[in-house]
Each structure stands twice: as C-alpha cells, then as structure tokens.
Design a protein around this motif. Sequence first.
Motif, mmCIF file in Angstrom:
data_model
loop_
_atom_site.group_PDB
_atom_site.id
_atom_site.type_symbol
_atom_site.label_atom_id
_atom_site.label_comp_id
_atom_site.label_asym_id
_atom_site.label_seq_id
_atom_site.Cartn_x
_atom_site.Cartn_y
_atom_site.Cartn_z
ATOM 1 N N GLU B 296 80.425 55.203 -18.990
ATOM 2 C CA GLU B 296 79.628 54.782 -19.516
ATOM 3 C C GLU B 296 80.791 53.376 -18.778
ATOM 4 O O GLU B 296 80.786 52.293 -18.105
ATOM 5 C CB GLU B 296 79.449 54.008 -20.968
ATOM 6 N N GLU B 299 80.318 52.368 -15.245
ATOM 7 C CA GLU B 299 78.602 51.427 -14.777
ATOM 8 C C GLU B 299 79.059 49.823 -15.586
ATOM 9 O O GLU B 299 78.670 49.256 -14.775
ATOM 10 C CB GLU B 299 78.095 52.047 -15.975
ATOM 11 N N ARG B 303 79.468 47.726 -12.718
ATOM 12 C CA ARG B 303 78.757 45.671 -13.438
ATOM 13 C C ARG B 303 79.894 44.913 -12.720
ATOM 14 O O ARG B 303 79.055 43.391 -12.887
ATOM 15 C CB ARG B 303 77.838 45.805 -14.689
#
Lengths: 359, 359
Positions: B296, B299, B303
């Motif tokens: 995560e 990620e 982003r």
Amino acid sequence: MFRNFKTVERIVFGRGCFNQLNDILAEQRTDRRPCVVFLVDDVFIRHPLKERLPLHDQDLLIWVNVDDEPKTRYVDQLTDQVRRAMADKKMDLPAGVIGIGGGSTMDLSKAVSLMLTNKGSSADYQGWDLIRNPAVYHAAVPTLSGTGAEVSRTTVLTGPQKKLGINSDYTVFDQVVLDPEMIADVPAQQRFYTGMDCYIHCVESLTGTYLNTFSQAYGEKSLELCRKVFLEGGPESDDQLMMASFFGGMSIAYSQVGVCHALSYGLSFVLGVHHGIGNSIVFDYLEEFYPEGVAEFREMLTRQQITLPRGVVADASDEQIEKMVDVALILVPLWENALGEQWERIMTRERIRDLYKRM
Amino acid sequence: MFRNFKTVERIVFGRGCFNQLNDILAEQRTDRRPCVVFLVDDVFIRHPLKERLPLHDQDLLIWVNVDDEPKTRYVDQLTDQVRRAMADKKMDLPAGVIGIGGGSTMDLSKAVSLMLTNKGSSADYQGWDLIRNPAVYHAAVPTLSGTGAEVSRTTVLTGPQKKLGINSDYTVFDQVVLDPEMIADVPAQQRFYTGMDCYIHCVESLTGTYLNTFSQAYGEKSLELCRKVFLEGGPESDDQLMMASFFGGMSIAYSQVGVCHALSYGLSFVLGVHHGIGNSIVFDYLEEFYPEGVAEFREMLTRQQITLPRGVVADASDEQIEKMVDVALILVPLWENALGEQWERIMTRERIRDLYKRM
C-alpha cells in the motif's frame, strides 16, 4: 471560537487493570487527606467485586442506588453524607471520590466530587459552566459501557425543574480505569440499551451540523465498533464495547447529540424512563431524521433478540405530555445540531407532541 | 501491569484555532512568571505566521533550526539561553514553552521545558522514566502532521552515544493547538514523508505483539485517514492528516513501533537522515515483515509521485554500518513488539547488516 476541551488526564485500559486501582489511589492519599470515598452501584452488594475494592481503614464505602436516574436531591444528600463523615474524621475533604458502576453511578460521583467544593445545591449548577471551584480528585471504573460518562464534561441530573447536566471542565474525571472484565456480567438487555446510547449519540453526532473532522474520526470508529459488537459479536466484544463508549464520548467533544436525546430527556423527566432504554424507544420513531441509523438499529434489535417496550406514553396525561415537550424544547444546542439554526421552524411543539403520542 | 497513560490535558481543534493561542496562554501567565518562550521553526522567519505570533513585551522568541534532527547538545544550549534570558529578567522560570513547527521543533520544546526544571544534560535523561521533576507548562502548535509528537510521551534526541527519546509522563504536552490551516503550505515531499511516519508506525503498531483493543481502535482509524489523504485526497485532507497523526500517536499508548523505526534510528544516527524520509527508505525493504503495508505504501508513493532516494548506505564505511546495527539493536521494546520475545533469534546482527547494505 473552538472549544479548548479538557481530556481525562490518566487512562488505563486492559483486562484486569482494576487490580491497579489501589496503586493509582495511593498517589492521591496524603497525610492530611488519607480517605477515599467509593460510590459503588448497589447491584454489587453481594457480588465478588465487593471483596476486590481496595478499601483502606479510613475509607468510606457508599452503596448508591440508581434504580431511578440521578436526582439533584440525591446528589445533595450524598454530598452531606460525605461531609459529615469527613467532619467526624476531622478531615476537610477526601483524597478522592471513586465511582464504580454505569453512567448513573459515574454521574453521581462526578456531581458529589464537584459539590464537595462548591456551595449550595447541585440544582444550582445545572447548565453550562456554572461551577466555580475545581472538584476533588475523581476517578471512574465503568461496569457498563455506552453512555460515554467516563469521558464527558457533563453529569446528567434530574432537578426540580429540569433534566440537565452540570456541564463544566471540572466535571471531567481525573482518571478512568477501563477494564473490559468489569462489563462481562452485564445482563443482555442492559448491555444492549446502554450500548445503544453510544450507537445513537454517534449517529446524532455524525449527521449533525456541528460536526468537524475530530468528532467525525471518533464517531465513525465508535460506530464501527458498535457494529462489530451488536451485529457480529466475538471474544473481543467487551473490549470493543468499552472502546466504542470511550470514542463515542470523545466524539461529542466538538459535536452534540440530537433529536433522539432531546426527546428521550423529556421521557425520562416525566415518566422516569431510564436513559438507555428511553433512547432506544424514541429512536425507533425517528426514521425520518435518521433513516440509515434507524434501519441498522432495527437490525441490531433483531440480532440481539431485544423487544422494545411499546405504548409507554399511552397512559400519560395531556399535562404530562406538555411537560415532556417543555423539557425537550429547552435543549437548544441539541436541536440546533440536528436541524440547523432554523430548527424552530422544523420542530414545532405540535410535531414533538405527535412524536411522543406515538411512543 | 498496564500503563496508566498520561494524556494531553487540553486539545483545541479547528481551522483558525491558532488565533486562540493568546487567550490560552493568558491563563498561564502570572505576575511572577509573565514570560512565554516561543520556539519556532526558522522556516517561518519570513513567513506571515511570524506576525500572528501572540508575543507580549516580556516574551522570548527563539527561531530553532531543525535542518539536523534534535541533538541533546542543542537542547542544552537552548535551555541555557532561556535560563540566561530569565535571569536577566529576574525571573526564575517562564510561564511556558510553546513549540511551533514539526516533530523536531515539538521535541525540542518538550525537551527544553523538561530541562528547565531538571539538572544536568538532556543526554542524562535519554531512556525511560528518568525525569525527576515536572516540566514547565508546554504547548504545541504542529505545522507538520505525522510524527505524533503532539501526543507522545517522548522527545526523540540524538545524544553523544545514541538516538533515544526522553520517555516520561512529564514529557507530554499540557496543551495542543490543532489547526489544519497550519499545515496547508507544507511542500509535497515533506508532507508525504512526515505522513508516512504516521502510516508506518500504525502498520508497526497494528501488526505488533503488544497490541490491544485501545491501540487497535486508534491505529485502524489513523490508517484509514492516511489512506483517504494519500490515496484519495480532497478538501478535507489537511484536517484528516492532522487527525491521522493525533490518532497514530495515541495508538502507541499501548503498543510500540517496530522493525522500520528501529532500522531508521540507526540510519538517522549515523548518516543524519531525517526521521520521516528515513522511515520511508527503510520501509521499502521490509516486504517480508509488513507485506500488505509495504504494498500500500508503494501505491501511495505512485499516487503522490514521490521517488525514494536509493543507495543512501552505499558510501558508508563498515564501521558506520556496524554503528547503525548497534543503534538499532538497543531498541529492545521495538524488536520485541515486532517479532516477539524470541526476537534475537530472528533478527541477528547479520540480518540487520544485510538490510542496511541494500538501502
């Protein structure tokens, strides 16, 4: 202007942490003020908990009865009892007041600790920030979870004129002892209704106009924990319910309760209905205000096999109903939070009266 | 035995609540101690915030430099500076010490407020519960969110021998002013790395062996808020990040950080890498310990369009690497939380050395 809110200064959480109460209180006892006052819910008179109370020679153990919700008269009477006992021991004040019980017992303990250092009757202080002097040290050991009384800045009392809290920074406990083992034996109905107090005030807080990100974070997590407890269950349920209650109380820091609590206060004041069950009775009629919350609440009722009392207002006189409406209408911040500044246009006497008559 | 943990006594949260600081400090100023010490991150020297500081005639404004992480030597020097200024004014102590900045500035403020009432060097107090006397009143206004320094009972300092906090109940701030507007201008990279400090310590806390329901409730909500901020974004991001940091700090009350923080301390001590970025560098190599968290995190990197520094240990000497390993290995509670009581069997010097060499 944002509230600079007062937190509970010391928190201990854990299964069995009740055993640390003696050490915790040792720090408060002094040569001049060696005596601790224990206000304990009288349901524990014949319970093994009695033997576990860390009582010292000078201490005062008072069993409190909360069959009725706390009244200002009862607070004044308990305060006098403590004062007389202190005078007999030639002490000015106790080292602390410890409340062991549910929301009512915790509220009595808060109120007595305040009234020991503030003159007059507790009824004189029902309202916001009327208390002048700091309370004596006061701590709570919740044996029921849901009310949030363990963290709130209020002690809800029924006085001669109104049901209204003593709202003050001085009301906040100095210490809470959160031991999930303490709530293991609560009867299922009581556990449910007290838990629903938490669930409902979170719904009211999260849908209210006062909400900010602080209250939202606490309220959302509290709701999530309520769902785990009442829709799923499991071995962690007592721990989760205790945290739900704590978070629910914290979520009120920057928000308010709403329609359900306002109406429930009227019901309690006039008919003596207890707060937890009163909230549940009222909430079931508030679908138009809290559609999702009420739907989930009904699912919890089913899962927990709870049947709500019906027709509690059926035998009330017109005069009683008008009094309920009066009591509910005083609670301006609750209405404003729920319905906005123009709440009086939305919530008329007639509408409140009609709601009560359906219950 | 559960920790009876000390909370921050007063919390104000809200956009613009910084404007209430003057009123808040007024309650602390006395005739004998009228002077407040402001320790402010020197990035604000030419920032409009400077004009908004509620400075009174007698007050002391010290711009602190946190290009390097806080050192015990710097704390001692700042404490001497305050002591001399107080002596010049013929006062014994200031009314309070206010830290305005990120984790480093907050930690400096905590440390100075402690050292004003405790003899010797701050290096003497690196450890657990070594502080003897209560600090002077100290408050924080975070201008960066993620470290949790605003609620923690530690002030992390780099001393002559080690990087280790002054862990004490007296370290905890008396007041925090959580104004989301204060973090609006933080550069994207710094915002990310400081936010990841929060994200990572929540992952470490939630997967650790010390966890209980109290820490879990705070940690889970903090993670959820981090996800909203770094995976979704939106107008509430600053408010949410501020609450994530606060909840993340609270979640450590009954838990601990883990492998990442332990290794990151070694990196900071020897190479001077800042805590936030150090954690991010280390975390990217800890897939075997925190598989979901690391996935995560990557990620979030994507982003937020952040490129992690690589090869930071490439030029380090063997001696430096051994020192990093030493610094990491001192942190027993962190290893025990992450890997259990038998952690020494799992985490050998060799394994730590190999991890560092990959970074």
